[in-house]
Enzyme design. Sequence first.
Site, PDB file in Angstrom:
ATOM      1  N   GLU A  42       1.037  20.410  35.811  1.00 53.83           N
ATOM      2  CA  GLU A  42       0.523  19.083  35.478  1.00 53.83           C
ATOM      3  C   GLU A  42       0.571  18.102  36.632  1.00 53.83           C
ATOM      4  OE1 GLU A  42       3.315  20.605  34.411  1.00 53.83           O
ATOM      5  OE2 GLU A  42       4.917  19.198  33.952  1.00 53.83           O
TER       6      GLU A  42
ATOM      7  N   HIS B   4      -2.691  21.243  27.266  1.00 59.18           N
ATOM      8  CA  HIS B   4      -1.264  21.185  27.610  1.00 59.18           C
ATOM      9  C   HIS B   4      -1.041  20.365  28.882  1.00 59.18           C
ATOM     10  CE1 HIS B   4       2.912  22.846  27.731  1.00 59.18           C
ATOM     11  NE2 HIS B   4       2.735  22.623  29.031  1.00 59.18           N
ATOM     12  N   GLU B   5      -1.740  20.731  29.937  1.00 57.90           N
ATOM     13  CA  GLU B   5      -1.501  20.024  31.211  1.00 57.90           C
ATOM     14  C   GLU B   5      -1.927  18.561  31.108  1.00 57.90           C
ATOM     15  OE1 GLU B   5       0.465  21.650  32.757  1.00 57.90           O
ATOM     16  OE2 GLU B   5      -0.019  23.680  32.098  1.00 57.90           O
TER      17      GLU B   5
ATOM     18  N   HIS C 276       0.699  16.389  29.424  1.00 58.10           N
ATOM     19  CA  HIS C 276       1.802  15.985  30.299  1.00 58.10           C
ATOM     20  C   HIS C 276       1.555  14.605  30.929  1.00 58.10           C
ATOM     21  CE1 HIS C 276       4.747  19.183  30.402  1.00 58.10           C
ATOM     22  NE2 HIS C 276       3.869  20.124  30.712  1.00 58.10           N
TER      23      HIS C 276
ATOM     24  N   GLU D 261       8.474  19.634  27.916  1.00 54.02           N
ATOM     25  CA  GLU D 261       7.652  20.766  27.463  1.00 54.02           C
ATOM     26  C   GLU D 261       7.477  20.846  25.945  1.00 54.02           C
ATOM     27  OE1 GLU D 261       5.802  22.182  29.449  1.00 54.02           O
ATOM     28  OE2 GLU D 261       6.730  21.802  31.406  1.00 54.02           O
TER      29      GLU D 261
ATOM     30  N   ASP E 165      14.281  28.084  37.774  1.00 53.50           N
ATOM     31  CA  ASP E 165      13.135  28.988  37.628  1.00 53.50           C
ATOM     32  C   ASP E 165      13.421  30.102  36.629  1.00 53.50           C
ATOM     33  OD1 ASP E 165      11.461  27.756  39.361  1.00 53.50           O
ATOM     34  OD2 ASP E 165      11.951  29.018  41.080  1.00 53.50           O
TER      35      ASP E 165
ATOM     36  N   TYR F 129       9.834  24.809  24.889  1.00 54.92           N
ATOM     37  CA  TYR F 129       8.424  24.639  24.533  1.00 54.92           C
ATOM     38  C   TYR F 129       8.202  24.663  23.020  1.00 54.92           C
ATOM     39  CZ  TYR F 129       6.909  25.486  29.376  1.00 54.92           C
ATOM     40  OH  TYR F 129       6.697  25.404  30.724  1.00 54.92           O
TER      41      TYR F 129
HETATM   42  N1  BES Z   1       5.182  22.311  33.868  1.00 55.86           N
HETATM   43  C1  BES Z   1       4.850  23.607  33.406  1.00 55.86           C
HETATM   44  C2  BES Z   1       5.007  24.686  34.430  1.00 55.86           C
HETATM   45  C3  BES Z   1       6.416  24.833  34.980  1.00 55.86           C
HETATM   46  C4  BES Z   1       7.520  24.739  34.170  1.00 55.86           C
HETATM   47  C5  BES Z   1       6.588  25.091  36.322  1.00 55.86           C
HETATM   48  C6  BES Z   1       8.791  24.864  34.714  1.00 55.86           C
HETATM   49  C7  BES Z   1       7.856  25.226  36.860  1.00 55.86           C
HETATM   50  C8  BES Z   1       8.970  25.117  36.045  1.00 55.86           C
HETATM   51  C9  BES Z   1       3.441  23.659  32.843  1.00 55.86           C
HETATM   52  O1  BES Z   1       3.038  22.501  32.202  1.00 55.86           O
HETATM   53  C10 BES Z   1       3.429  24.727  31.801  1.00 55.86           C
HETATM   54  O2  BES Z   1       4.141  24.598  30.853  1.00 55.86           O
HETATM   55  N2  BES Z   1       2.636  25.771  32.000  1.00 55.86           N
HETATM   56  C11 BES Z   1       2.527  26.845  31.067  1.00 55.86           C
HETATM   57  C12 BES Z   1       1.288  26.669  30.271  1.00 55.86           C
HETATM   58  C13 BES Z   1       1.378  26.620  28.852  1.00 55.86           C
HETATM   59  C14 BES Z   1       2.578  26.719  28.076  1.00 55.86           C
HETATM   60  C15 BES Z   1       0.121  26.359  28.097  1.00 55.86           C
HETATM   61  C16 BES Z   1       2.408  28.134  31.847  1.00 55.86           C
HETATM   62  O3  BES Z   1       2.260  28.075  33.058  1.00 55.86           O
HETATM   63  O4  BES Z   1       2.464  29.198  31.249  1.00 55.86           O
HETATM   64 ZN    ZN Z   2       4.115  22.198  30.419  1.00 55.02          ZN
END
Ligand code: BES
Ligand code: ZN
Length: 621
Positions: A287, A311-312, A315, A334, A390, A398
């Site tokens: 995002e 989703h993005e 955010h 999330e 990570d 989520y």
């Molecule tokens: N902000 C996250 C990605 C993220 C989270 C990067 C934690 C590093 C550490 C992003 O908004 C996200 O949640 N992406 C998901 C997509 C989804 C749940 C629709 C993904 O990448 O799978």
């Molecule tokens: Zn997210």
Amino acid sequence: MRLLLAFVLALFAAVAQSADRAHDEHSAAEPATVRISAMALDLRVDFAARTLAGEVVHTLAWADPAAAGPAELVLDTRDLAIERVQARKGDGRWQRVEFSLAERDPIFGSTLRIALPSRMDAVRIRYRTSPEASGLQWMTPAMTAGGKQPLLFSQSQAIHARSWVPLQDTPGVRFTYTARIRTAAGLMALMSADNDPAARADGDYRFTMAQPIPSYLLAIAVGDFRFKAISERAGVWAEAPVLDRAAAEFSDTEKMIAATETLYGPYRWERYDLLILPASFPFGGMENPRLSFITPTVITGDKSLVSLIAHELAHSWSGNLVTNASWKDMWLNEGFTSYVENRIVEAVYGREQADMEDVVSQGGLRAELASLPPAQQVLALPPSPGRDPDEALTDVAYIKGQWFLSFLEGRFGREAFDPFLRKWFDEHAFKSVTTDDFLAFLRRELIAKNPGKLTEAELAAWIAGPGLPETAVAATSPRLAAVDAAREDWLKRRVAVAELDTSKWITQEWVHFLEGLPEDIAAERLLELDGAFRFTGTTNGEIAQRWYPITVRAGYFEARPALAQFLRKVGRRKLILPSYVALAETPDGLAFATQVLQQASAGYHPITRGAVQAVLDAAAK
Ligand code: BES
Ligand code: ZN
């Protein structure tokens, strides 16, 4: 049962009392003493050396600016070469100051301590990144869609911004920024800032981000990117070969922005563009403000995976505007975002689609809960300084987070809940928040105004209890129930595969079909399915994520070449890790996986490489 309740309430009390929930265990910075309020970057992009080099000027806001005597500025870094540090007061002369770089910690990197003669107003740091910077992926032309130009992109969340800028790498600190980025002419540079859709690719770019953002939202990408408009304020950036397909797939972006504004108030970031990255992007989406980074693996041709964009975009309210103060409260980013995402999907595509997505994601959460230790099943996580954020990514933040908000919506009704959430965003805009802040707001704005609707014990079970509370109401979907029936008919050999009426099925139905197959399904039955539906070789990432592990466990070796190709091409962790996990379960599979990783590794993002290596290492032990 009683014991568990007492335990959960005690945990809950512990959450509520920790004045320190705002403390970020993953940063050495000392924001109580001094904060970066603005940042000016000036960097050169060197594809041959795989480095960013130049300087950053941090404007400092001291808690006690009048205090006399020497002071220290503590910054986070990882694998940076610090060449010179200067400081100044007001518009005075820059003067050199002493600094020291601590020994490298594998998770946190190296703390940079800058010794200041007094509380200076700004510091200037000359530095360069390492070719192995954990937050940058450098790609050769061969690894791109266009094949002619190299490509670079950053991924700063959670704690990788420090690998390309020395800064206070914590979501508890916000700053505005400007940047000058120089690269080769012909390459376009983009940032999480005021990108100009009409910019000429002359190699010299200037950016401003006027709204204060936390470090994890600092982002850059450089490549042969072209722009196509979706609406007046929204558009797509992508390499030429994917531009039209992406713009068509995501053509509802403006509708999504409008729907979210109706629910939660104006979009506060001016433009909203998407940047479509190569398939090696390690996430589905990121995002980055004004410019979400997006995987191409959701371009299916039928818009069935555009909830990623919802989703993005969501955010922009939950996360970018109202930000978790530390990663242990990540559900505030999330979980809220997953909830808003589903509301957007409902508003734009209808309840049936939104319900299907809920059933699939709730199934994923249940499966994950079965293998997570109880301590990691709670929304408000305990501090875990030794843990790499990570590796702490689970469906709990989520989907359990989303489920909790849906539960509140059900209890209080949309008439009360929608304005409540809007007020949460308005009152905490451009601030960092903790679970405690949310609980206080919830008690004041929703519970106290609607007495008798929610007990403290029910609330505690959601926030501090493991697993799913008794009050969780599962989503249902008639279309997915029909998929269950079809799968059963086929498994029991009541109908042949050719007789299944799948002509109108979309991704969620296929995913649901695959997730319900028995674990011990025989290879010849997979051959039947594959003959009819051609799963092997699919370009749909969500289907591949489910199909290939099934083929591995069933010993359906025919899928191996396509699996190897999928693993070499796609870098999105969520999509490929299940296949690596399945392969690692047998010696033969492990050998195959090791060989594939060897070929794929150069094309993987450092985050993905690390995650896959960890799976294989654990199996080899
Ligand atoms: N902000 C996250 C990605 C993220 C989270 C990067 C934690 C590093 C550490 C992003 O908004 C996200 O949640 N992406 C998901 C997509 C989804 C749940 C629709 C993904 O990448 O799978
Ligand atoms: Zn997210």
